[in-house]
Design a protein around this motif. Structure first.
Motif, short mmCIF file in Angstrom:
data_model
loop_
_atom_site.label_atom_id
_atom_site.label_comp_id
_atom_site.label_asym_id
_atom_site.label_seq_id
_atom_site.Cartn_x
_atom_site.Cartn_y
_atom_site.Cartn_z
N PRO A 285 0.61 -1.26 -0.01
CA PRO A 285 -0.11 -0.13 0.07
C PRO A 285 0.92 1.28 0.10
O PRO A 285 0.29 2.48 0.02
CB PRO A 285 -0.75 -0.14 1.20
CG PRO A 285 0.12 -0.90 2.25
CD PRO A 285 0.83 -1.84 1.20
N GLU A 286 2.16 1.25 0.00
CA GLU A 286 2.79 2.31 -0.02
C GLU A 286 3.40 2.63 -1.13
O GLU A 286 4.43 2.21 -1.78
CB GLU A 286 4.24 1.84 1.09
CG GLU A 286 3.94 1.59 2.49
CD GLU A 286 5.10 1.19 3.26
OE1 GLU A 286 4.92 1.44 4.56
OE2 GLU A 286 6.02 0.51 2.72
N GLY A 287 2.84 3.96 -1.73
CA GLY A 287 2.99 4.46 -3.11
C GLY A 287 2.41 3.64 -4.04
O GLY A 287 2.78 4.02 -5.22
N VAL A 288 1.70 2.58 -4.11
CA VAL A 288 0.92 2.00 -5.12
C VAL A 288 -0.68 2.01 -4.72
O VAL A 288 -1.17 1.57 -3.70
CB VAL A 288 1.24 0.50 -4.80
CG1 VAL A 288 0.58 -0.43 -6.21
CG2 VAL A 288 2.78 0.18 -4.95
N SER A 289 -1.36 2.49 -5.73
CA SER A 289 -2.75 2.50 -5.70
C SER A 289 -3.51 1.36 -5.56
O SER A 289 -3.04 0.28 -6.05
CB SER A 289 -3.40 3.42 -6.89
OG SER A 289 -3.24 2.93 -7.82
N VAL A 290 -4.71 1.46 -5.25
CA VAL A 290 -5.67 0.27 -5.08
C VAL A 290 -5.79 -0.59 -6.51
O VAL A 290 -5.44 -1.63 -6.85
CB VAL A 290 -6.90 0.47 -4.71
CG1 VAL A 290 -8.07 -0.62 -5.09
CG2 VAL A 290 -6.88 0.91 -3.45
#
Length: 328
Positions: free
Chosen positions: A249-254
């Motif tokens: 979830p760190e820097g990567v969108s859903v």
């Protein structure tokens, strides 16, 4: 530089294992990621946010693996919180070695030495064994899984892990290269689990990253070429040609993560290894959750990813289950 494993090293998991997901948490102190490393001036205030995360995991059917480092294992509050989840069978605990805050302290503190695998064998061993023993004493049982802080494996690490009784390493971050800072290059390492030793007693479980896009089948070659040209990889991603997606979830969108999940599952990856850093659970500790809204977005990310995995029939798994399924 660590070379990719030789042909024939792939680990075959039991046929009934299916495709699973493992949630790993780099459970560590708070420090300034963009500042020089220090042995002191770190924080542990985010430990108070771990109970909420654990309750959340239990509600969505996740089984977190807390990879704890020295400041965490020597903090009574952290041990009590994580130890309760482990005792109830709702979480696992493992090791994460941050050498700059892990005794014995004999090396210079700098970027190169922050990769534990760069240390002399005897010093890496001493730090690893000190952490192993502290975790066993704090949690009442030996840990079986390890991650080097900063993904910093070295030429001696595998042998040291075997000596320490570690059965799984999850330090390899496939498709990523840390050599510019003195760390390992994992650009050509497999995405799927493989044996890190000839005796097949140490399983490597890479952190999941995949290539998506029209050029993904030639992704490694295109990535090597694109990294030589400023902004090339960003342009490839915008055009839908190639993007590297880490399942974090760190820097990567859903939306990005869901594309990555689809690629990983369609490629037959047996274990999707999610990862993030525990300080991100509280606002203001990392660049990924600067505000409370960012923290809520992190929870939404996990909720969306686990819902998608559930729809695809992907179940959570534990360290023990992986070991049982991978027995040669």
């Amino acid at each position: 530089m660590l070379e990719p494993p030789p042909p024939g090293s792939a680990a075959q998991l039991a046929s009934g294992f299916g495709q699973r997901v493992l949630l790993t948490v780099d459970t560590e102190e708070e420090f300034y990621w963009d500042a020089p490393f220090r042995r002191d001036r770190y924080g542990l205030s985010h430990v108070a946010a771990i109970p909420r995360f654990q309750r959340f995991c239990e509600a969505i059917g996740a089984h977190p693996v807390y990879l704890v480092d020295w400041p965490i294992v020597t903090d009574q509050a952290a041990v009590a919180i994580i130890g309760d989840a482990v005792a109830r069978g709702k979480a696992d605990v493992g090791l994460q070695l941050h050498p700059w805050v892990n005794p014995p302290f004999t090396e210079d503190v700098n970027d190169y030495n922050s990769f534990a695998g760069n240390l002399p064998r005897e010093l890496e061993a001493a730090k690893l064994m000190a952490l192993r023993d502290a975790i066993a004493e704090a949690f009442g049982a030996p840990a079986l899984i390890y991650r080097a802080g900063r993904y910093g494996l070295g030429p001696h690490t595998a042998d040291l892990l075997k000596t320490a009784g570690i059965r799984i390493d999850t330090s390899v971050r496939s498709l990523f290269d840390y050599s510019a800072k003195g760390g390992p290059d994992y650009s050509d390492h497999p995405l799927a689990p493989y044996w890190a030793d000839d005796e097949r007693t140490l399983l490597e479980l890479p952190v999941t990253s995949v290539h998506s896009g029209l050029l993904r089948h030639a992704g490694r070659k295109v990535q090597r070429w694109g990294q030589r040209i400023p902004r090339a990889m960003g342009a490839f991603s915008k055009l839908g040609l190639l993007e590297r997606i880490a399942l974090t979830p760190e820097g990567v969108s859903v939306d990005e993560a869901l594309r990555g999940v689809d690629v990983a599952l369609e490629g037959g990856l047996p274990v999707l290894v999610l990862s993030f850093h525990s300080p991100t659970l509280a606002a203001g500790n990392t660049r990924y959750t600067p505000t409370e809204a960012g923290v809520e977005a992190l929870y939404h990310w996990f909720e969306a990813i686990y819902a998608a995995l559930d729809r695809r029939g992907v179940r959570t798994c534990t360290v023990t289950e992986i070991l049982t399924a991978s027995t040669p």
